[in-house]
Design a protein around this motif. Sequence first.
Motif, PDB file in Angstrom:
ATOM      1  N   ASP A 165       0.818  -1.207   0.000  1.00 33.95           N
ATOM      2  CA  ASP A 165       0.000   0.000   0.000  1.00 33.95           C
ATOM      3  C   ASP A 165       0.859   1.269   0.000  1.00 33.95           C
ATOM      4  OD1 ASP A 165      -2.538  -1.431   0.221  1.00 33.95           O
ATOM      5  OD2 ASP A 165      -1.851  -1.942   2.224  1.00 33.95           O
ATOM      6  N   SER A 166       1.829   1.312   0.904  1.00 29.36           N
ATOM      7  CA  SER A 166       2.610   2.542   0.984  1.00 29.36           C
ATOM      8  C   SER A 166       3.542   2.680  -0.214  1.00 29.36           C
ATOM      9  CB  SER A 166       3.371   2.619   2.309  1.00 29.36           C
ATOM     10  OG  SER A 166       4.204   1.516   2.484  1.00 29.36           O
ATOM     11  N   THR A 167       3.974   1.556  -0.767  1.00 29.12           N
ATOM     12  CA  THR A 167       4.830   1.626  -1.954  1.00 29.12           C
ATOM     13  C   THR A 167       4.047   2.198  -3.132  1.00 29.12           C
ATOM     14  OG1 THR A 167       6.150  -0.239  -1.205  1.00 29.12           O
ATOM     15  CG2 THR A 167       6.246   0.269  -3.541  1.00 29.12           C
ATOM     16  N   VAL A 168       2.819   1.690  -3.334  1.00 25.30           N
ATOM     17  CA  VAL A 168       1.989   2.200  -4.418  1.00 25.30           C
ATOM     18  C   VAL A 168       1.616   3.665  -4.142  1.00 25.30           C
ATOM     19  CG1 VAL A 168      -0.212   1.935  -5.645  1.00 25.30           C
ATOM     20  CG2 VAL A 168       1.129  -0.087  -5.058  1.00 25.30           C
ATOM     21  N   LEU A 169       1.364   3.975  -2.882  1.00 27.82           N
ATOM     22  CA  LEU A 169       1.015   5.359  -2.537  1.00 27.82           C
ATOM     23  C   LEU A 169       2.161   6.313  -2.876  1.00 27.82           C
ATOM     24  CD1 LEU A 169      -1.037   7.311  -1.276  1.00 27.82           C
ATOM     25  CD2 LEU A 169      -0.016   6.848   0.956  1.00 27.82           C
ATOM     26  N   ALA A 170       3.379   5.914  -2.509  1.00 34.00           N
ATOM     27  CA  ALA A 170       4.546   6.768  -2.794  1.00 34.00           C
ATOM     28  C   ALA A 170       4.695   6.957  -4.304  1.00 34.00           C
ATOM     29  CB  ALA A 170       5.808   6.149  -2.206  1.00 34.00           C
ATOM     30  N   TYR A 171       4.506   5.878  -5.036  1.00 31.29           N
ATOM     31  CA  TYR A 171       4.651   5.946  -6.492  1.00 31.29           C
ATOM     32  C   TYR A 171       3.580   6.844  -7.111  1.00 31.29           C
ATOM     33  CZ  TYR A 171       4.820   4.381 -11.359  1.00 31.29           C
ATOM     34  OH  TYR A 171       4.889   4.343 -12.726  1.00 31.29           O
ATOM     35  N   VAL A 172       2.331   6.594  -6.746  1.00 27.68           N
ATOM     36  CA  VAL A 172       1.217   7.324  -7.361  1.00 27.68           C
ATOM     37  C   VAL A 172       1.234   8.798  -6.948  1.00 27.68           C
ATOM     38  CG1 VAL A 172      -1.307   7.541  -7.421  1.00 27.68           C
ATOM     39  CG2 VAL A 172      -0.249   5.297  -7.638  1.00 27.68           C
ATOM     40  N   LEU A 173       1.537   9.034  -5.668  1.00 27.44           N
ATOM     41  CA  LEU A 173       1.523  10.421  -5.205  1.00 27.44           C
ATOM     42  C   LEU A 173       2.636  11.229  -5.874  1.00 27.44           C
ATOM     43  CD1 LEU A 173      -0.460  11.744  -3.373  1.00 27.44           C
ATOM     44  CD2 LEU A 173       1.082  11.389  -1.441  1.00 27.44           C
ATOM     45  N   LYS A 228       5.252  -3.650 -11.846  1.00 24.11           N
ATOM     46  CA  LYS A 228       6.449  -4.282 -11.287  1.00 24.11           C
ATOM     47  C   LYS A 228       7.086  -3.413 -10.189  1.00 24.11           C
ATOM     48  CE  LYS A 228       7.114  -7.424 -15.020  1.00 24.11           C
ATOM     49  NZ  LYS A 228       5.705  -7.826 -14.755  1.00 24.11           N
ATOM     50  N   LEU A 229       6.264  -2.875  -9.322  1.00 21.78           N
ATOM     51  CA  LEU A 229       6.789  -2.080  -8.213  1.00 21.78           C
ATOM     52  C   LEU A 229       7.399  -3.024  -7.177  1.00 21.78           C
ATOM     53  CD1 LEU A 229       4.017   0.648  -7.692  1.00 21.78           C
ATOM     54  CD2 LEU A 229       5.997   0.668  -9.214  1.00 21.78           C
ATOM     55  N   GLU A 255      -8.026  -3.014  -2.265  1.00 21.42           N
ATOM     56  CA  GLU A 255      -6.752  -3.694  -2.101  1.00 21.42           C
ATOM     57  C   GLU A 255      -6.385  -4.475  -3.364  1.00 21.42           C
ATOM     58  OE1 GLU A 255      -6.561  -6.620   1.233  1.00 21.42           O
ATOM     59  OE2 GLU A 255      -4.951  -5.261   1.819  1.00 21.42           O
ATOM     60  N   LYS A 256      -7.376  -5.099  -3.952  1.00 20.37           N
ATOM     61  CA  LYS A 256      -7.112  -5.870  -5.168  1.00 20.37           C
ATOM     62  C   LYS A 256      -6.467  -4.986  -6.231  1.00 20.37           C
ATOM     63  CE  LYS A 256      -9.158  -8.191  -9.125  1.00 20.37           C
ATOM     64  NZ  LYS A 256     -10.307  -8.786  -9.810  1.00 20.37           N
ATOM     65  N   GLU A 257      -6.973  -3.770  -6.385  1.00 20.00           N
ATOM     66  CA  GLU A 257      -6.444  -2.890  -7.421  1.00 20.00           C
ATOM     67  C   GLU A 257      -5.041  -2.393  -7.082  1.00 20.00           C
ATOM     68  OE1 GLU A 257      -9.114   0.077  -8.881  1.00 20.00           O
ATOM     69  OE2 GLU A 257     -10.450  -1.481  -9.645  1.00 20.00           O
ATOM     70  N   ILE A 258      -4.792  -2.189  -5.792  1.00 20.88           N
ATOM     71  CA  ILE A 258      -3.455  -1.759  -5.377  1.00 20.88           C
ATOM     72  C   ILE A 258      -2.444  -2.850  -5.714  1.00 20.88           C
ATOM     73  CG2 ILE A 258      -2.026  -1.226  -3.355  1.00 20.88           C
ATOM     74  CD1 ILE A 258      -4.540   0.159  -2.165  1.00 20.88           C
ATOM     75  N   VAL A 259      -2.822  -4.092  -5.397  1.00 24.03           N
ATOM     76  CA  VAL A 259      -1.901  -5.200  -5.663  1.00 24.03           C
ATOM     77  C   VAL A 259      -1.740  -5.417  -7.176  1.00 24.03           C
ATOM     78  CG1 VAL A 259      -1.534  -7.682  -5.347  1.00 24.03           C
ATOM     79  CG2 VAL A 259      -2.353  -6.296  -3.450  1.00 24.03           C
ATOM     80  N   MET A 260      -2.825  -5.296  -7.922  1.00 24.57           N
ATOM     81  CA  MET A 260      -2.748  -5.447  -9.374  1.00 24.57           C
ATOM     82  C   MET A 260      -1.866  -4.345  -9.980  1.00 24.57           C
ATOM     83  SD  MET A 260      -4.336  -7.967 -10.880  1.00 24.57           S
ATOM     84  CE  MET A 260      -5.653  -9.168 -10.761  1.00 24.57           C
ATOM     85  N   TYR A 261      -2.036  -3.139  -9.466  1.00 23.67           N
ATOM     86  CA  TYR A 261      -1.252  -1.998  -9.955  1.00 23.67           C
ATOM     87  C   TYR A 261       0.241  -2.257  -9.707  1.00 23.67           C
ATOM     88  CZ  TYR A 261      -0.106   2.985 -10.737  1.00 23.67           C
ATOM     89  OH  TYR A 261       0.406   4.172 -11.211  1.00 23.67           O
ATOM     90  N   ALA A 262       0.536  -2.684  -8.480  1.00 26.15           N
ATOM     91  CA  ALA A 262       1.933  -2.971  -8.136  1.00 26.15           C
ATOM     92  C   ALA A 262       2.475  -4.112  -9.000  1.00 26.15           C
ATOM     93  CB  ALA A 262       2.048  -3.334  -6.657  1.00 26.15           C
ATOM     94  N   TYR A 263       1.627  -5.101  -9.257  1.00 25.47           N
ATOM     95  CA  TYR A 263       2.076  -6.248 -10.050  1.00 25.47           C
ATOM     96  C   TYR A 263       2.356  -5.844 -11.494  1.00 25.47           C
ATOM     97  CZ  TYR A 263       2.103 -10.578 -12.668  1.00 25.47           C
ATOM     98  OH  TYR A 263       2.475 -11.585 -13.528  1.00 25.47           O
ATOM     99  N   PHE A 264       1.402  -5.171 -12.114  1.00 24.06           N
ATOM    100  CA  PHE A 264       1.577  -4.808 -13.524  1.00 24.06           C
ATOM    101  C   PHE A 264       2.698  -3.790 -13.706  1.00 24.06           C
ATOM    102  CE2 PHE A 264      -3.042  -6.129 -14.067  1.00 24.06           C
ATOM    103  CZ  PHE A 264      -2.740  -7.270 -14.780  1.00 24.06           C
TER     104      PHE A 264
END
Lengths: 101, 384
Positions: free
Chosen positions: B67-75, B229-230, B218-227
Amino acid sequence: MQLTIEFGGGLELLCDSKKIHHVNVEFEQQNEEDKLTMRELLSWVQTNLIKERPEMFIKGDTVRPGVLVLVNDCDWELSGQLNTSLEEKDVVVFISTLHGG
Amino acid sequence: MEGKRNVRICCLCNERRASLKRPKTLQQICTECFYLAFENEIHQIILSNRLFSRGDRVAIGASGGKDSTVLAYVLSKLNRVHDYGLHLFLLSVDEGITGYRDDSLETVHRNQIQYGLPLKIVSYKDLYGWTMDEIVKLIGLKNNCTFCGVFRRQALDRGAAFLKVDKLVTGHNADDIAETILLNILRGDIARLSRCSSIVTGEDGPIPRCKPFKYTYEKEIVMYAYFKKLDYFSTECIYSPNAYRGFAREFIKDLERIRPRAILDIIKSGENFRISTTTKMHEQGTCERCGYISSQWVLIDDQSSSGDGGGSTRCCSSAWWMFTVTVPEALRSISHVCSGGGQNQEKNKEKGGSLHGCIHGKEDEEMKVVFIDKGKRFSAVQSH
C-alpha cells in the motif's frame, strides 16, 4: 504440460520461499477435448508445491479470498476462474493481498 | 463454461486485451486504461476532499509494503503530472523487529532511490529506548500489536514533526477501512467508529493524517503494483497473532467475493452513522504525564498503598513504556516493569526512584496497566 507457476505477496513463504516454479503437470486426459483447467491445477499445486499452511492458499475448493490469480497476466475473473483452461507454457501467478501494507 | 482463449477486449478503449476486472465497477479493462482510471480516481479524491494545498510538505508513512509503496509511487506521479506543488518525504518507523522490519526497511531504502524522495527513519529504540523484540521478550505475544500500534502512531508524529511536514498520508485502503469499521462495531467502540471512516483525522492535533486510498480496493493496489512491477515487501509481521482482526478481515474478503461493492458500502455506512448524543464517549485527552494524546487509556482505580487516595491521573499507554525517555520526572523514575500480575520483573531498566510499571495481558486486545508512583498504585485500562 510445461507451466510456470509464480507466487507473490507472501505466498512464496508457503513453498520454501521460492517464487518461480517451472513445472511439468501431468493429468489424465479422459478424451481428446479434455483440457487441464485451473481446478485441477489448484489441487496439483496444493499437493506438489505448498509445503506449509495450505489454509493460507486454499479455502474450500478454490483459492482463499484475497488471493489474486492471473493466467498469462490476465485476471482469472475474466477467464472463468476455476474453469479457465490451460495450455502449454502458460504462466500462472498467485498473489496474496493479505499481507500488511 | 468460458475458457481463457476467448480473449476479452477492454470495455474502455475497445482495443487492447482486458487484463482485469475492476471490483468497484466490474468493468473489464486493459492495463493502460486501468492505470489511468486508478490514478485519476485518486486524483479526484485528493481534489474533492482538498487533501493538500500547494507548497505543503507531506510525509508518506512508508512501511515498504504494497500500500505505501503504491502510494509513494502514485503520489509522486500525480504531484508531477498535475503540479500539486507538494514536497514529499518518506517516513518509516523501525520497530526493531528482526527478520521483519529490517528487511522491509531495505525496500524503503530502494524506494527512496527509485522515486527520488528523501527518507527519514524513526526507531522505537531511539525514541523510547526499547525495540519491539525487547518488549515482546518482556510482555509476551499477547497484546503486543496494540502496543506496537500506539507506539507507531506516536513515532510517526515525532518523525513528521522532525520533517516539519504539514500532513502525513498513510496507505490505508478501502478494505482496511471497512475492516476497521466492522471491528469497531464488534467492539462497541463508538468513539473510534465515528473517527475511523474519516478521510482526514487529527486536524485539531499537531499533524493531520489522511488516507488517499480510502476508496481504493486492495485488489487494485496489488494489481497496480504487479503490472507496474513495483518493488514491495510482503511478509507478515512475526508478532501478529491478532485473531479478532483476522476474522473481520476474512469476513470482508468473503463478502467481497460474493459482492465486491460490499466494501464501499460498509465505508458508506461508517460515514453515515449518527451517534446518539447520549452515548458516553471517551474523549481524546492528553496524558498528564507525557503530554501525548491518550485515547486509549482511562484510569480505573487508584488504590493507594500509602493510604492516600491518589489523583485523577489519566494515563496513556505510554505509561510503562515511555519511562526511559521523553517523559518528565515521574515516569523517568520507573524501576520495574512486570507482566502477568507481577511476574517477570525487569530490573535491568532500573533508573532508581519509586515508580513501578506493570502490565497485565487479558483477553485479546484488552490490557491493563498497573503502575506505582511514589507509593500510589494506579491502574488503567483501554477505554473500549
